[in-house]
Scaffold this active site. Structure first.
Site, PDB file in Angstrom:
ATOM      1  N   SER A 163       0.920  -1.185   0.013  1.00 32.01           N
ATOM      2  CA  SER A 163       0.009   0.001   0.072  1.00 32.01           C
ATOM      3  C   SER A 163       0.853   1.121   0.164  1.00 32.01           C
ATOM      4  O   SER A 163       0.535   2.320   0.348  1.00 32.01           O
ATOM      5  CB  SER A 163      -0.971   0.076   1.171  1.00 32.01           C
ATOM      6  OG  SER A 163      -0.279  -0.187   2.530  1.00 32.01           O
ATOM      7  N   THR A 182     -39.572  27.820  -6.471  1.00 30.81           N
ATOM      8  CA  THR A 182     -39.974  26.391  -5.928  1.00 30.81           C
ATOM      9  C   THR A 182     -40.339  25.770  -7.244  1.00 30.81           C
ATOM     10  O   THR A 182     -41.033  26.389  -8.020  1.00 30.81           O
ATOM     11  CB  THR A 182     -41.176  26.432  -4.902  1.00 30.81           C
ATOM     12  OG1 THR A 182     -42.241  26.966  -5.529  1.00 30.81           O
ATOM     13  CG2 THR A 182     -40.859  27.283  -3.791  1.00 30.81           C
ATOM     14  N   HIS A 183     -40.043  24.652  -7.282  1.00 31.41           N
ATOM     15  CA  HIS A 183     -40.252  23.561  -8.499  1.00 31.41           C
ATOM     16  C   HIS A 183     -39.424  24.338  -9.682  1.00 31.41           C
ATOM     17  O   HIS A 183     -39.972  24.021 -10.709  1.00 31.41           O
ATOM     18  CB  HIS A 183     -41.622  23.461  -8.675  1.00 31.41           C
ATOM     19  CG  HIS A 183     -42.528  22.963  -7.326  1.00 31.41           C
ATOM     20  ND1 HIS A 183     -42.651  21.668  -7.112  1.00 31.41           N
ATOM     21  CD2 HIS A 183     -43.107  23.667  -6.459  1.00 31.41           C
ATOM     22  CE1 HIS A 183     -43.531  21.670  -6.111  1.00 31.41           C
ATOM     23  NE2 HIS A 183     -43.672  22.960  -5.601  1.00 31.41           N
ATOM     24  N   SER A 187     -15.279  26.636 -26.544  1.00 28.51           N
ATOM     25  CA  SER A 187     -15.764  25.375 -27.321  1.00 28.51           C
ATOM     26  C   SER A 187     -14.533  25.261 -28.517  1.00 28.51           C
ATOM     27  O   SER A 187     -14.204  26.088 -29.032  1.00 28.51           O
ATOM     28  CB  SER A 187     -16.898  25.257 -27.903  1.00 28.51           C
ATOM     29  OG  SER A 187     -17.266  24.496 -29.022  1.00 28.51           O
ATOM     30  N   LYS A 219     -18.883  30.331 -27.956  1.00 23.31           N
ATOM     31  CA  LYS A 219     -19.354  29.442 -26.703  1.00 23.31           C
ATOM     32  C   LYS A 219     -18.611  30.078 -25.340  1.00 23.31           C
ATOM     33  O   LYS A 219     -17.261  30.173 -25.736  1.00 23.31           O
ATOM     34  CB  LYS A 219     -19.093  28.278 -26.643  1.00 23.31           C
ATOM     35  CG  LYS A 219     -20.041  27.479 -27.893  1.00 23.31           C
ATOM     36  CD  LYS A 219     -21.513  27.257 -26.885  1.00 23.31           C
ATOM     37  CE  LYS A 219     -21.475  25.682 -26.227  1.00 23.31           C
ATOM     38  NZ  LYS A 219     -22.547  25.336 -25.411  1.00 23.31           N
ATOM     39  N   GLU A 245     -19.409  22.774 -13.649  1.00 23.28           N
ATOM     40  CA  GLU A 245     -19.779  21.541 -14.136  1.00 23.28           C
ATOM     41  C   GLU A 245     -18.951  20.229 -13.570  1.00 23.28           C
ATOM     42  O   GLU A 245     -19.476  19.409 -12.973  1.00 23.28           O
ATOM     43  CB  GLU A 245     -19.824  21.255 -15.609  1.00 23.28           C
ATOM     44  CG  GLU A 245     -20.881  22.470 -16.143  1.00 23.28           C
ATOM     45  CD  GLU A 245     -21.032  22.203 -17.733  1.00 23.28           C
ATOM     46  OE1 GLU A 245     -21.668  21.521 -18.341  1.00 23.28           O
ATOM     47  OE2 GLU A 245     -20.003  23.037 -18.186  1.00 23.28           O
ATOM     48  N   TYR A 274      -8.698  -6.433  13.118  1.00 19.64           N
ATOM     49  CA  TYR A 274      -8.197  -5.997  11.716  1.00 19.64           C
ATOM     50  C   TYR A 274      -8.329  -7.210  10.658  1.00 19.64           C
ATOM     51  O   TYR A 274      -8.069  -8.338  10.985  1.00 19.64           O
ATOM     52  CB  TYR A 274      -6.622  -5.573  12.087  1.00 19.64           C
ATOM     53  CG  TYR A 274      -6.160  -4.949  10.543  1.00 19.64           C
ATOM     54  CD1 TYR A 274      -6.213  -3.700  10.101  1.00 19.64           C
ATOM     55  CD2 TYR A 274      -5.341  -5.905   9.788  1.00 19.64           C
ATOM     56  CE1 TYR A 274      -5.763  -3.072   9.077  1.00 19.64           C
ATOM     57  CE2 TYR A 274      -4.852  -5.450   8.696  1.00 19.64           C
ATOM     58  CZ  TYR A 274      -5.095  -4.058   8.216  1.00 19.64           C
ATOM     59  OH  TYR A 274      -4.478  -3.811   6.956  1.00 19.64           O
ATOM     60  N   GLN A 282      -7.215  -2.137   4.652  1.00 19.83           N
ATOM     61  CA  GLN A 282      -6.186  -1.327   3.750  1.00 19.83           C
ATOM     62  C   GLN A 282      -6.657  -0.426   2.546  1.00 19.83           C
ATOM     63  O   GLN A 282      -6.087   0.569   2.252  1.00 19.83           O
ATOM     64  CB  GLN A 282      -5.174  -2.222   3.225  1.00 19.83           C
ATOM     65  CG  GLN A 282      -4.058  -1.776   2.576  1.00 19.83           C
ATOM     66  CD  GLN A 282      -2.668  -2.590   2.324  1.00 19.83           C
ATOM     67  OE1 GLN A 282      -1.881  -2.668   3.173  1.00 19.83           O
ATOM     68  NE2 GLN A 282      -2.353  -3.104   1.342  1.00 19.83           N
ATOM     69  N   LYS A 302      -7.834   3.747   2.854  1.00 14.78           N
ATOM     70  CA  LYS A 302      -7.317   4.918   2.610  1.00 14.78           C
ATOM     71  C   LYS A 302      -7.459   5.770   1.223  1.00 14.78           C
ATOM     72  O   LYS A 302      -7.594   6.886   1.029  1.00 14.78           O
ATOM     73  CB  LYS A 302      -5.679   4.980   3.008  1.00 14.78           C
ATOM     74  CG  LYS A 302      -5.446   4.909   4.628  1.00 14.78           C
ATOM     75  CD  LYS A 302      -4.139   4.390   4.809  1.00 14.78           C
ATOM     76  CE  LYS A 302      -4.001   3.204   5.774  1.00 14.78           C
ATOM     77  NZ  LYS A 302      -4.697   2.092   5.185  1.00 14.78           N
TER      78      LYS A 302
HETATM   79  N1  ARG Z   1      -0.837  -1.270   5.392  1.00 14.14           N
HETATM   80  C1  ARG Z   1      -1.825  -1.656   6.344  1.00 14.14           C
HETATM   81  C2  ARG Z   1      -3.120  -1.014   6.118  1.00 14.14           C
HETATM   82  O1  ARG Z   1      -3.078   0.026   5.597  1.00 14.14           O
HETATM   83  C3  ARG Z   1      -1.526  -1.709   7.686  1.00 14.14           C
HETATM   84  C4  ARG Z   1      -0.773  -3.000   7.957  1.00 14.14           C
HETATM   85  C5  ARG Z   1      -1.544  -3.816   8.857  1.00 14.14           C
HETATM   86  N2  ARG Z   1      -1.400  -5.178   8.127  1.00 14.14           N
HETATM   87  C6  ARG Z   1      -1.368  -6.287   8.623  1.00 14.14           C
HETATM   88  N3  ARG Z   1      -1.346  -7.135   7.926  1.00 14.14           N
HETATM   89  N4  ARG Z   1      -1.339  -6.513   9.987  1.00 14.14           N
HETATM   90  O2  ARG Z   1      -3.983  -1.233   6.490  1.00 14.14           O
END
Ligand code: ARG
Length: 462
Positions: A22, A154-155, A276, A282, A289, A316, A321, A324
């Site tokens: 990651s 309205t509308h 355009s 234009k 937009e 977990y 992962q 993010k």
């Molecule tokens: N890179 C992982 C994440 O973003 C964190 C690691 C935890 N991973 C694990 N195999 N214990 O979630």
């Protein structure tokens, strides 16, 4: 060699390394990872879990690594998986066995939760400050347009006259709620998970409060399983950001409509419009937009996150992962949209004459004619009926209510007198609505004043 390589007899397939890694996404958390590790190392030293000298060496080296990253001297490795192990690996390569002590009493599971929370705290503040800037722009534009009469809808049918200031201040309220939501979400981000270990805490006598204090967290998490499996704070933020985008998209939609030839209520500045490739005449509102369009990806990110978390068993799981990339995309999108949106509205030119003319057509003062009759004793439903008939008469005779002669008025009700004209002019329609929250000048000035106080209060949070 992997940091976790001990129980393995074969090296990871390269495809798996690439798939599992990651680092491309989480390298942006290097700062948080390093400061989180410094706080952890300091605490390990204070608690005599490692020696003071070891703790200091780790802290010093981590700061050097930070500097090297910032000077572009470090390239992260895919096979070190993520930002956490990349930095730990660099630390170990620099100070050997002492570096190997940093991860005592810690797991990547609580580490990633910590870094993510730290990162999001910064971003929430940055996005809030963009929103504050937007609010300030709305306050200053509103102050300039307290008398700019326009039709309210309205509308999407003309309804009653309002002012541009009143319309803009409606958006002020929407973004005010967004700021409040972000501040509320911040409270649940601002909780420190380190010390939860992989899932079941740790056997070392860590001082969790000390780490929280060092890193500026309000509280520590209360359950180690929850601490490493909770991503509610990320979902909440993705949701707050989706609502901001929803508000922006409504605003953009109106601006696009208003800049059409048919409306011509505003003209976008040349610097915030595009042309355009084929049609020389234009001038397109592409910026508005595109912001409207980007709302889709921000909603998508929220749903991706909700779906990733759905049905995950405690604690977990690697699925997490995926959290993010989507949230970072929402954050980046907001940080891209807000500044350009602010500039776009700062530079657009409202066409007061067109807005006024728009408010004149469409019988926007019909309610005021009914209210006139009511104030002179007619029950409202009856007045509504009378004015309905008057509107029909006007439509058939191509007239407006205010252009009827006093005789015509009297044909509909003998209650009408000369003062009807003053009672239904657009200025009076607006000024007459002077209750709190209404469009009259004083009411809008009051809401601007409240708005300014809100901004001052919010600036203390930033
Ligand atoms: N890179 C992982 C994440 O973003 C964190 C690691 C935890 N991973 C694990 N195999 N214990 O979630």
């Amino acid at each position: 060699m992997k940091l976790w390589g001990g129980r393995f007899q074969k090296i990871t397939d390269q495809m798996v390394d690439d798939f599992n890694s990651s680092i491309r996404v989480d390298q942006r958390m290097y700062h948080q990872d390093i400061y989180g590790s410094i706080a952890h190392a300091k605490m390990l030293g204070e608690c005599n879990i490692i020696s003071k000298e070891e703790s200091e060496l780790i802290q010093k080296t981590l700061l050097q690594i930070l500097q090297d990253i910032e000077e572009g001297k470090i390239t992260f490795e895919i096979d070190a998986e993520d930002i956490h192990m990349n930095i730990e690996k660099i630390l170990i390569s620099r100070i050997g066995d002492t570096g190997k002590k940093l991860h005592t009493g810690r797991s990547r599971n609580d580490q990633v939760a910590l870094d993510f929370r730290m990162y999001l705290k910064d971003e929430v503040k940055q996005i809030t400050s963009c929103l504050v800037e937007l609010e300030q722009t709305l306050l200053s534009l509103s102050s300039k347009h307290l008398d700019t009469i326009m039709p309210g809808y309205t509308h999407l049918q003309k309804a009653q006259p309002i002012t541009l200031a009143h319309h803009l201040m409606a958006y002020f309220q929407m973004f005010k709620r967004d700021i409040e939501r972000l501040q509320d979400c911040y409270k649940r981000i601002n909780i420190m998970p380190l010390g939860s270990g992989a899932l079941a805490g740790t056997t070392y006598n860590l001082n969790r409060e000390m780490v929280a204090q060092q890193l500026g967290f309000d509280q520590i998490t209360q359950n180690s399983l929850d601490a490493v499996s909770d991503r509610d704070f990320a979902i909440e933020l993705a949701s707050c950001l989706s609502i901001v985008m929803m508000h922006l998209s409504r605003f953009c939609e109106e601006l696009i409509l208003w800049s059409s030839h048919e409306f011509s209520f505003i003209e976008m500045d040349d610097a915030y419009s595009t042309g355009s490739s084929i049609m020389p005449q234009k001038k397109n509102p592409d910026v508005a937009e595109l912001i409207r369009g980007k709302t889709g990806r921000v909603y998508g990110n929220l749903f991706a996150l909700l779906t990733t978390m759905k049905s995950l068993p405690l604690a977990y799981n690697k699925d997490m992962q995926e959290d993010k990339e989507v949230l970072f995309d929402s954050i980046d999108t907001l940080k891209q949209c807000l500044p350009v949106f602010i500039k776009m509205i700062e530079t657009m030119k409202p066409n007061k004459a067109k807005m006024y003319a728009g408010a004149q057509g469409g019988f926007t003062n019909a309610t005021d004619v009914a209210d006139y009759l009511v104030k002179k004793g007619m029950p409202f439903r009856e007045a509504h009926e009378v004015v309905g008939k008057m509107v029909l008469h006007c439509i058939h005779n191509h007239k407006t209510l205010d252009s009827l002669t006093i005789e015509e008025f009297k044909n509909f009700s003998l209650i009408f007198e000369e003062d009807i004209y003053k009672a239904i002019c657009l200025e009076q329609c607006v000024e007459g609505r002077n209750l709190p929250g209404g469009p009259a000048k004083q009411a809008v000035l009051d809401s601007i004043e409240y708005g300014k106080q809100f901004i001052l209060k919010t600036q203390k949070f930033l």
